[in-house]
Write a protein that holds these residues in place. Sequence first.
Motif, PDB file in Angstrom:
ATOM      1  N   ILE A   5       1.014  -0.797  -4.517  1.00 55.01           N
ATOM      2  CA  ILE A   5       0.950  -2.166  -4.007  1.00 55.01           C
ATOM      3  C   ILE A   5       2.199  -2.939  -4.430  1.00 55.01           C
ATOM      4  O   ILE A   5       2.593  -2.927  -5.598  1.00 55.01           O
ATOM      5  CB  ILE A   5      -0.296  -2.919  -4.536  1.00 55.01           C
ATOM      6  CG1 ILE A   5      -1.579  -2.165  -4.212  1.00 55.01           C
ATOM      7  CG2 ILE A   5      -0.328  -4.355  -4.020  1.00 55.01           C
ATOM      8  CD1 ILE A   5      -1.943  -2.124  -2.751  1.00 55.01           C
ATOM      9  N   ALA A   6       2.804  -3.620  -3.441  1.00 60.95           N
ATOM     10  CA  ALA A   6       3.839  -4.618  -3.705  1.00 60.95           C
ATOM     11  C   ALA A   6       3.293  -5.954  -3.222  1.00 60.95           C
ATOM     12  O   ALA A   6       2.549  -6.012  -2.244  1.00 60.95           O
ATOM     13  CB  ALA A   6       5.128  -4.277  -2.973  1.00 60.95           C
ATOM     14  N   TYR A  42       1.658  -0.187   0.116  1.00 65.84           N
ATOM     15  CA  TYR A  42       1.092  -1.293   0.881  1.00 65.84           C
ATOM     16  C   TYR A  42       1.742  -2.576   0.400  1.00 65.84           C
ATOM     17  O   TYR A  42       1.748  -2.875  -0.793  1.00 65.84           O
ATOM     18  CB  TYR A  42      -0.419  -1.380   0.692  1.00 65.84           C
ATOM     19  CG  TYR A  42      -1.182  -0.356   1.486  1.00 65.84           C
ATOM     20  CD1 TYR A  42      -1.270  -0.446   2.871  1.00 65.84           C
ATOM     21  CD2 TYR A  42      -1.820   0.705   0.856  1.00 65.84           C
ATOM     22  CE1 TYR A  42      -1.971   0.494   3.609  1.00 65.84           C
ATOM     23  CE2 TYR A  42      -2.530   1.647   1.583  1.00 65.84           C
ATOM     24  CZ  TYR A  42      -2.596   1.532   2.955  1.00 65.84           C
ATOM     25  OH  TYR A  42      -3.291   2.469   3.690  1.00 65.84           O
ATOM     26  N   VAL A  43       2.270  -3.332   1.336  1.00 66.38           N
ATOM     27  CA  VAL A  43       2.932  -4.591   1.026  1.00 66.38           C
ATOM     28  C   VAL A  43       1.963  -5.711   1.373  1.00 66.38           C
ATOM     29  O   VAL A  43       1.550  -5.848   2.528  1.00 66.38           O
ATOM     30  CB  VAL A  43       4.256  -4.720   1.807  1.00 66.38           C
ATOM     31  CG1 VAL A  43       4.978  -5.996   1.410  1.00 66.38           C
ATOM     32  CG2 VAL A  43       5.140  -3.491   1.567  1.00 66.38           C
ATOM     33  N   ARG A  44       1.582  -6.476   0.361  1.00 68.04           N
ATOM     34  CA  ARG A  44       0.638  -7.573   0.594  1.00 68.04           C
ATOM     35  C   ARG A  44       1.291  -8.642   1.459  1.00 68.04           C
ATOM     36  O   ARG A  44       2.504  -8.815   1.461  1.00 68.04           O
ATOM     37  CB  ARG A  44       0.170  -8.189  -0.741  1.00 68.04           C
ATOM     38  CG  ARG A  44      -0.610  -7.268  -1.663  1.00 68.04           C
ATOM     39  CD  ARG A  44      -1.831  -6.615  -1.034  1.00 68.04           C
ATOM     40  NE  ARG A  44      -2.762  -7.517  -0.426  1.00 68.04           N
ATOM     41  CZ  ARG A  44      -4.007  -7.733  -0.837  1.00 68.04           C
ATOM     42  NH1 ARG A  44      -4.460  -7.118  -1.904  1.00 68.04           N
ATOM     43  NH2 ARG A  44      -4.780  -8.559  -0.183  1.00 68.04           N
ATOM     44  N   LYS A  69       4.166  -0.137   4.555  1.00 70.08           N
ATOM     45  CA  LYS A  69       3.529  -0.912   5.617  1.00 70.08           C
ATOM     46  C   LYS A  69       2.690  -2.037   5.020  1.00 70.08           C
ATOM     47  O   LYS A  69       2.326  -1.997   3.854  1.00 70.08           O
ATOM     48  CB  LYS A  69       2.683  -0.017   6.514  1.00 70.08           C
ATOM     49  CG  LYS A  69       1.501   0.644   5.850  1.00 70.08           C
ATOM     50  CD  LYS A  69       0.804   1.544   6.873  1.00 70.08           C
ATOM     51  CE  LYS A  69      -0.409   2.236   6.307  1.00 70.08           C
ATOM     52  NZ  LYS A  69      -1.072   3.059   7.326  1.00 70.08           N
ATOM     53  N   PRO A  70       2.376  -3.042   5.858  1.00 66.93           N
ATOM     54  CA  PRO A  70       1.560  -4.151   5.370  1.00 66.93           C
ATOM     55  C   PRO A  70       0.167  -3.673   4.963  1.00 66.93           C
ATOM     56  O   PRO A  70      -0.379  -2.718   5.527  1.00 66.93           O
ATOM     57  CB  PRO A  70       1.462  -5.097   6.569  1.00 66.93           C
ATOM     58  CG  PRO A  70       2.627  -4.762   7.424  1.00 66.93           C
ATOM     59  CD  PRO A  70       2.846  -3.282   7.231  1.00 66.93           C
ATOM     60  N   TYR A  71      -0.376  -4.364   3.995  1.00 63.47           N
ATOM     61  CA  TYR A  71      -1.765  -4.142   3.609  1.00 63.47           C
ATOM     62  C   TYR A  71      -2.624  -4.421   4.845  1.00 63.47           C
ATOM     63  O   TYR A  71      -2.328  -5.331   5.612  1.00 63.47           O
ATOM     64  CB  TYR A  71      -2.114  -5.091   2.459  1.00 63.47           C
ATOM     65  CG  TYR A  71      -3.402  -4.757   1.764  1.00 63.47           C
ATOM     66  CD1 TYR A  71      -3.425  -3.815   0.748  1.00 63.47           C
ATOM     67  CD2 TYR A  71      -4.579  -5.393   2.125  1.00 63.47           C
ATOM     68  CE1 TYR A  71      -4.605  -3.509   0.107  1.00 63.47           C
ATOM     69  CE2 TYR A  71      -5.767  -5.096   1.486  1.00 63.47           C
ATOM     70  CZ  TYR A  71      -5.777  -4.145   0.470  1.00 63.47           C
ATOM     71  OH  TYR A  71      -6.947  -3.833  -0.163  1.00 63.47           O
ATOM     72  N   PRO A  72      -3.678  -3.654   5.079  1.00 60.70           N
ATOM     73  CA  PRO A  72      -4.479  -3.835   6.296  1.00 60.70           C
ATOM     74  C   PRO A  72      -4.905  -5.290   6.522  1.00 60.70           C
ATOM     75  O   PRO A  72      -5.412  -5.951   5.615  1.00 60.70           O
ATOM     76  CB  PRO A  72      -5.688  -2.930   6.054  1.00 60.70           C
ATOM     77  CG  PRO A  72      -5.158  -1.848   5.160  1.00 60.70           C
ATOM     78  CD  PRO A  72      -4.179  -2.550   4.252  1.00 60.70           C
ATOM     79  N   GLY A  73      -4.645  -5.778   7.735  1.00 56.04           N
ATOM     80  CA  GLY A  73      -5.029  -7.130   8.127  1.00 56.04           C
ATOM     81  C   GLY A  73      -4.078  -8.223   7.685  1.00 56.04           C
ATOM     82  O   GLY A  73      -4.336  -9.397   7.930  1.00 56.04           O
ATOM     83  N   GLU A  74      -2.966  -7.852   7.037  1.00 58.94           N
ATOM     84  CA  GLU A  74      -2.030  -8.859   6.541  1.00 58.94           C
ATOM     85  C   GLU A  74      -0.677  -8.723   7.243  1.00 58.94           C
ATOM     86  O   GLU A  74      -0.346  -7.663   7.778  1.00 58.94           O
ATOM     87  CB  GLU A  74      -1.870  -8.720   5.021  1.00 58.94           C
ATOM     88  CG  GLU A  74      -3.192  -8.978   4.308  1.00 58.94           C
ATOM     89  CD  GLU A  74      -3.108  -8.931   2.799  1.00 58.94           C
ATOM     90  OE1 GLU A  74      -4.161  -9.031   2.171  1.00 58.94           O
ATOM     91  OE2 GLU A  74      -2.001  -8.801   2.240  1.00 58.94           O
TER      92      GLU A  74
END
Length: 148
Positions: A5-6, A42-44, A69-74
């Motif tokens: 996570i970033a 996953y990038v918040r 890639k972006p965190y799901p839904g973000e």
Amino acid sequence: MATWIASPTGTPDGDGSTASPWDLTTALEDKADTVDPGDTIYVRGGTYTVPDGIDVNLVGEEGNPVIIKPYPGESVTIDGNRDGEAVKLINILRFGDGEYVRLQGCRITNSSTEERITDAEGSNPTTGRGTAIDVQTNGIEIINNIID
């Protein structure tokens, strides 16, 4: 295959977990020895201002890339703005030392309104903005990103 996570609130001292995320520059530049082929970063959601650009040093393998890639839904925006000034000849994301990386679903921009046009002649001017993404290595996949 691990997930990392970033976050906009992450730090260089984080461990890449949900509770202790990395900042984006640390995740993409400094963690090549931690992130393995097939791992996902996953990038918040949020805006990441990177006025000096980021050298993406992650190393995947052919058929088994490191995925960013972006965190799901973000939604994720990576912005090369430097306090209202264009980043002069600094590319926002540079893929040069790493290889086999997939960047997926992010927005890459420079929100500064300064120096969108240069008076320099030729296809490689020495003034003005750098590019959004500079690829100088093998196996880089740029998928479903918005570049503006």
